[in-house]
Design an enzyme around this catalytic site. Structure first.
Site, PDB file in Angstrom:
ATOM      1  N   GLU A  96    -117.767  42.263   7.060  1.00 29.65           N
ATOM      2  CA  GLU A  96    -117.040  43.305   6.338  1.00 29.65           C
ATOM      3  C   GLU A  96    -115.570  42.889   6.216  1.00 29.65           C
ATOM      4  O   GLU A  96    -114.775  43.157   7.132  1.00 29.65           O
ATOM      5  CB  GLU A  96    -117.102  44.643   7.097  1.00 29.65           C
ATOM      6  CG  GLU A  96    -118.481  45.212   7.253  1.00 29.65           C
ATOM      7  CD  GLU A  96    -118.446  46.732   7.491  1.00 29.65           C
ATOM      8  OE1 GLU A  96    -119.191  47.424   6.810  1.00 29.65           O
ATOM      9  OE2 GLU A  96    -117.669  47.201   8.343  1.00 29.65           O
ATOM     10  N   HIS A 156    -116.481  47.428  14.833  1.00 30.20           N
ATOM     11  CA  HIS A 156    -116.093  47.793  13.467  1.00 30.20           C
ATOM     12  C   HIS A 156    -114.565  47.683  13.320  1.00 30.20           C
ATOM     13  O   HIS A 156    -113.826  47.965  14.271  1.00 30.20           O
ATOM     14  CB  HIS A 156    -116.551  49.227  13.168  1.00 30.20           C
ATOM     15  CG  HIS A 156    -116.454  49.557  11.717  1.00 30.20           C
ATOM     16  ND1 HIS A 156    -115.264  49.904  11.115  1.00 30.20           N
ATOM     17  CD2 HIS A 156    -117.401  49.558  10.744  1.00 30.20           C
ATOM     18  CE1 HIS A 156    -115.483  50.116   9.821  1.00 30.20           C
ATOM     19  NE2 HIS A 156    -116.769  49.913   9.575  1.00 30.20           N
TER      20      HIS A 156
HETATM   21  P1  13P Z   1    -117.353  51.521   2.638  1.00 29.70           P
HETATM   22  O1  13P Z   1    -118.765  51.305   2.169  1.00 29.70           O
HETATM   23  O2  13P Z   1    -116.908  52.948   2.543  1.00 29.70           O
HETATM   24  O3  13P Z   1    -116.394  50.561   1.990  1.00 29.70           O
HETATM   25  O4  13P Z   1    -117.330  51.222   4.204  1.00 29.70           O
HETATM   26  C1  13P Z   1    -117.906  50.051   4.672  1.00 29.70           C
HETATM   27  C2  13P Z   1    -117.987  50.137   6.131  1.00 29.70           C
HETATM   28  O5  13P Z   1    -116.981  50.147   6.819  1.00 29.70           O
HETATM   29  C3  13P Z   1    -119.314  50.258   6.740  1.00 29.70           C
HETATM   30  O6  13P Z   1    -119.262  50.089   8.103  1.00 29.70           O
END
Ligand code: 13P
Length: 227
Positions: free
Chosen positions: A155, A86
């Site tokens: 992400e 992450h």
């Molecule tokens: P948010 O949905 O708070 O933007 O976070 C996304 C995330 O990092 C999920 O792992």
């Protein structure tokens, strides 16, 4: 059927609140596959009809590694998935080499890794630049790893917790690139998803969502998993 993963991060503050959140979600009738990823300590104490995931794991099985938690330890608490790489872990030092070892440890323990990519991407970068960065990350992270055993979550770091999600078209294009180029079966999108925009992402060729902030609001996550 889509895969919707709630990454609770360092939330909620108390076990009581965590149990309440899981309990509220138990009422949801959904055709989607849902995974909850609470903090390590709460994992054995959460009663959920959904599957559990951890937010990380360490690549060694045992030894002098202060503060770490292994895949085989997690396995004993019915953990089926592990978020790995992450942005918030890369930010504090996780390297691609370490992420690669963590993927291998997860697979060795029959835990399905959810590999996050998108660290280092800036908003405004065009699709081609994004694909190059993603490709570089995936080549390192997936070295000698069977890609059919890995779920990838795209992400873009600028979209995380910012209230500004990527466009569904961009997310879809990136997901298609990752599936084709790296033989990944499932690619999720994560970054500022909520009950309002989730539907659009889920209508695309995106296999599901990795949800942060909205996953710790019972009403919001309930809506998202029952879409
Ligand atoms: P948010 O949905 O708070 O933007 O976070 C996304 C995330 O990092 C999920 O792992």
């Amino acid at each position: 059927m889509k895969l919707i993963v709630g990454n609770w991060k360092l939330n909620p503050k108390t076990l009581k609140e965590a149990q309440k959140l899981a309990l509220a979600l138990n009422k949801a009738k959904t055709k989607n596959k849902v995974v909850l990823c609470p903090p390590y300590l709460y994992l054995p104490l959460i009663k959920s009809k959904f599957e559990l995931g951890s937010q990380d794991l360490f690549w060694q099985e045992q030894g002098a590694y202060t503060g770490q938690v292994s895949g085989s330890m997690l396995k004993q608490f019915k953990v089926k998935y592990a978020i790995i790489g992450h942005s918030e872990k890369r930010e504090v030092g996780d390297t691609d080499q370490e992420i690669n070892l963590k993927l291998k440890a997860a697979i060795a323990n029959k835990i399905i890794p959810i590999l996050c990519v998108g660290f280092g991407i800036e908003s405004g970068e065009d699709d081609e630049e994004v694909m190059i960065r993603i490709q570089n990350q995936l080549e390192l992270d997936l070295k000698d790893v069977d890609p059919s055993k890995v779920i990838v979550a795209y992400e873009p770091v600028w979209a995380i917790g910012s209230g500004k999600a990527a466009s569904a078209e961009h997310a879809e294009k990136t997901a298609m690139f990752i599936r084709m180029k790296f033989h990944i079966k499932k690619v999720l999108y994560g970054g500022s998803t909520n009950p309002t925009n989730a539907k659009e992402f889920l209508s695309k060729q995106i296999d599901g969502l990795l949800v942060g902030g909205s996953s710790i609001k019972a009403d919001d996550f309930y809506k998202m998993i029952t879409l």
